[in-house]
Design a protein around this motif. Sequence first.
Motif, PDB file in Angstrom:
ATOM      1  N   LEU B 104       0.833  -1.205   0.000  1.00 26.83           N
ATOM      2  CA  LEU B 104       0.000   0.000   0.000  1.00 26.83           C
ATOM      3  C   LEU B 104       0.874   1.264   0.000  1.00 26.83           C
ATOM      4  O   LEU B 104       0.730   2.155  -0.836  1.00 26.83           O
ATOM      5  N   VAL B 105       1.815   1.324   0.934  1.00 30.15           N
ATOM      6  CA  VAL B 105       2.675   2.500   1.027  1.00 30.15           C
ATOM      7  C   VAL B 105       3.633   2.553  -0.163  1.00 30.15           C
ATOM      8  O   VAL B 105       3.932   3.627  -0.688  1.00 30.15           O
ATOM      9  N   ILE B 124      11.371   7.798   6.135  1.00 26.49           N
ATOM     10  CA  ILE B 124      11.077   6.403   6.468  1.00 26.49           C
ATOM     11  C   ILE B 124      12.333   5.558   6.352  1.00 26.49           C
ATOM     12  O   ILE B 124      12.628   4.734   7.220  1.00 26.49           O
ATOM     13  N   ILE B 157       1.870  -5.372  16.203  1.00 26.30           N
ATOM     14  CA  ILE B 157       1.573  -3.970  15.895  1.00 26.30           C
ATOM     15  C   ILE B 157       2.842  -3.125  15.680  1.00 26.30           C
ATOM     16  O   ILE B 157       2.932  -2.405  14.690  1.00 26.30           O
ATOM     17  N   PRO B 158       3.851  -3.199  16.548  1.00 25.19           N
ATOM     18  CA  PRO B 158       5.020  -2.334  16.323  1.00 25.19           C
ATOM     19  C   PRO B 158       5.748  -2.610  15.007  1.00 25.19           C
ATOM     20  O   PRO B 158       6.418  -1.727  14.486  1.00 25.19           O
ATOM     21  N   ALA B 160       4.150  -3.559  12.211  1.00 27.60           N
ATOM     22  CA  ALA B 160       3.151  -3.612  11.134  1.00 27.60           C
ATOM     23  C   ALA B 160       3.608  -2.862   9.882  1.00 27.60           C
ATOM     24  O   ALA B 160       3.259  -3.238   8.773  1.00 27.60           O
ATOM     25  N   PHE B 161       4.374  -1.796  10.066  1.00 28.61           N
ATOM     26  CA  PHE B 161       4.929  -1.081   8.917  1.00 28.61           C
ATOM     27  C   PHE B 161       6.438  -1.297   8.897  1.00 28.61           C
ATOM     28  O   PHE B 161       7.108  -1.076   9.904  1.00 28.61           O
ATOM     29  N   SER B 162       6.952  -1.736   7.769  1.00 28.05           N
ATOM     30  CA  SER B 162       8.391  -2.003   7.696  1.00 28.05           C
ATOM     31  C   SER B 162       9.017  -1.136   6.627  1.00 28.05           C
ATOM     32  O   SER B 162       8.579  -1.154   5.471  1.00 28.05           O
ATOM     33  N   SER B 163      10.032  -0.375   7.016  1.00 32.10           N
ATOM     34  CA  SER B 163      10.656   0.506   6.032  1.00 32.10           C
ATOM     35  C   SER B 163      11.316  -0.320   4.931  1.00 32.10           C
ATOM     36  O   SER B 163      11.310   0.058   3.762  1.00 32.10           O
ATOM     37  N   ILE B 166       8.553  -1.455   2.578  1.00 28.42           N
ATOM     38  CA  ILE B 166       8.061  -0.326   1.787  1.00 28.42           C
ATOM     39  C   ILE B 166       9.028  -0.024   0.644  1.00 28.42           C
ATOM     40  O   ILE B 166       8.644   0.132  -0.510  1.00 28.42           O
TER      41      ILE B 166
END
Lengths: 316, 288
Positions: B104-105, B124, B157-158, B160-163, B166
């Motif tokens: 998505l990102v 990021i 959760i921590p 959940a987004f991975s640079s 991405i």
Amino acid sequence: MSQSTGVNAFRLKKKLNFLGVKRGQKLFVYVVLFTMLSFFSVFFFAPFFKGLYMSFHKWQFLGTPEFVGLKNYIYALTEDKLFLESLKLTGIYCFEVVSLSTLLALFVASLISRAGKLMYFFRITYYLPLVIPLVISAILWKALYQTRFGIINDVLMRIGLPTQPFLNSTSQALSSIAVFSVWATVGYPIILFIAGIQGIPQMYQEAARIDGANVWQIFVKITLPLLKPTITFVLITSIIGSMQVFTQIYIMVSSQYTMALGGPAGSTLVTVLYIYVKSFLNWQMGYASALSFILFLIIAAFTLVQFRALRMKWKY
Amino acid sequence: MNHAELRQSRQHRFRIGKKLAGWVPTVVLFLGLIAVLGPFIWMVVSSLKTSSEFARLPIVWFPETPNFDNYRKVWEQIPLLRQMANSFFLSGTVTGVVLFTSSLVGYLFAKFQFRLRSFLFLFILSSMMIPFFIILIPLYTIIVRFGWSDSYWALVIPVAFSSYGIFWMRQFINTIPDDLLDNARMDGCGEFSIYFRIVLPLAKPGLAALGVFLFMWQWGDFLWPLVVLNSNEKWTLALGLTAFSSGRWTLYHLVVTASVIGCIPMVALFLLLQKSFLEGINLSGMKG
């Protein structure tokens, strides 16, 4: 009157859309950006700055932090012998792992890229140790290194060499772990070097061969210089990685049950392990944060070198 | 022997020499394989020994009759099934979530024009430079404040987004032609449905390669679960095996057997998806 409200509404809209997103895409862009940035702020940048804040405080996890200025840093760098020793041990370990694994990977990769049909097979098999969780392979090697029942000493005995204490000796433990780490990670640089070697146009090597250069000369004069970007990348990433070594040392020579971390006799107490001891066994969170930032600065210096080195363009 | 014959035999010898030289790398590589695969083979063979064969000196290399007794004992002594299920659940969830957010990102940064785009992207990426141990302690205090200590929320959760993810997906989605997306927009497709209907299907190879890595990392993750999880029934395989091995080093026939079981899922996954693996490594390395 109606005109001016129109203008105001337009201005307001423009203000809200401060990133200048195209019409029809606003919802998507702002929703995704907002979610992402809030996650990164809460779980990454907030802890980072909180850690920085804590490093100037004395804090035992429970109770209120007490501001101590640069005291933590000064104590760590001047008086804390264990910390300075841990930096030295980390440096030694790092040097052993990086030099050994880079040289080995270069050698193996240059062989594999000449293996013809078997190339694919060798790439897969040499990469296999990386697939195993580090935890498991560390347990496995702990068994191999056993003094009396270990298979390595058995082999040494059979070929008539003296057996070694390996993990039980203060002088051999860290190097034994370094050898294990090379085994566990060397597959990655091997794959990278193979890709690098294959990216070199064949005609350079052909031309050198026609001019009468032997295999060694071709390797040193052509392959090596053209592999420079890959070598730099491998060197720096493995330096950064091995400065943060923790898991294998925790498993192979430490025991939380006896609180003997970094055994035998602290000869493997590397920096991250020492930070772990300070924070989760001694609960000196503020001091441990200061230690983390010192190590971070050292690693950041290496990262900067990497960016510098990679920004230069190499042309074939 | 006349001159021509001499030359022929010399050429012949030269050819044999060349052929032998061509075999040297292969032979050396096979010898190297002993060091690479030896520990695995030893581990599998040893798991079939009896406990008395383990304790005998000099070392017994091969069991007289292979038996699976150790496997039964490990099964009885460690809640292996439970830990394996935990690991699968956790790795699967994290992989799924990170693949979704990364694509998505990644799509956002690859295909949209907006102010501060490259600045935000660098912002990021800069988080990649910060090693995990440095945020470990403060992150733990945040997790405690959220009431997530000893819960799986703290492990999902921590991250959940991975640079890294991405970055990876942005590179991949960059290669999707803009015309395709514009046509869909012309047909009245919203951005979210373009993402689900066009970007996701086309990004499948990139997602597969990234997914394999994410799963593998998560499966072997040690430090963070060690800090967060306290109760045994939530432990992952990595934690369970470590606890078992450090508590019972005298029973190391069981430790070795448990290690074999712990290796199986990853080796199977690797051999099934080797192509994605190698592609992925090359992708990740060349980005430097």
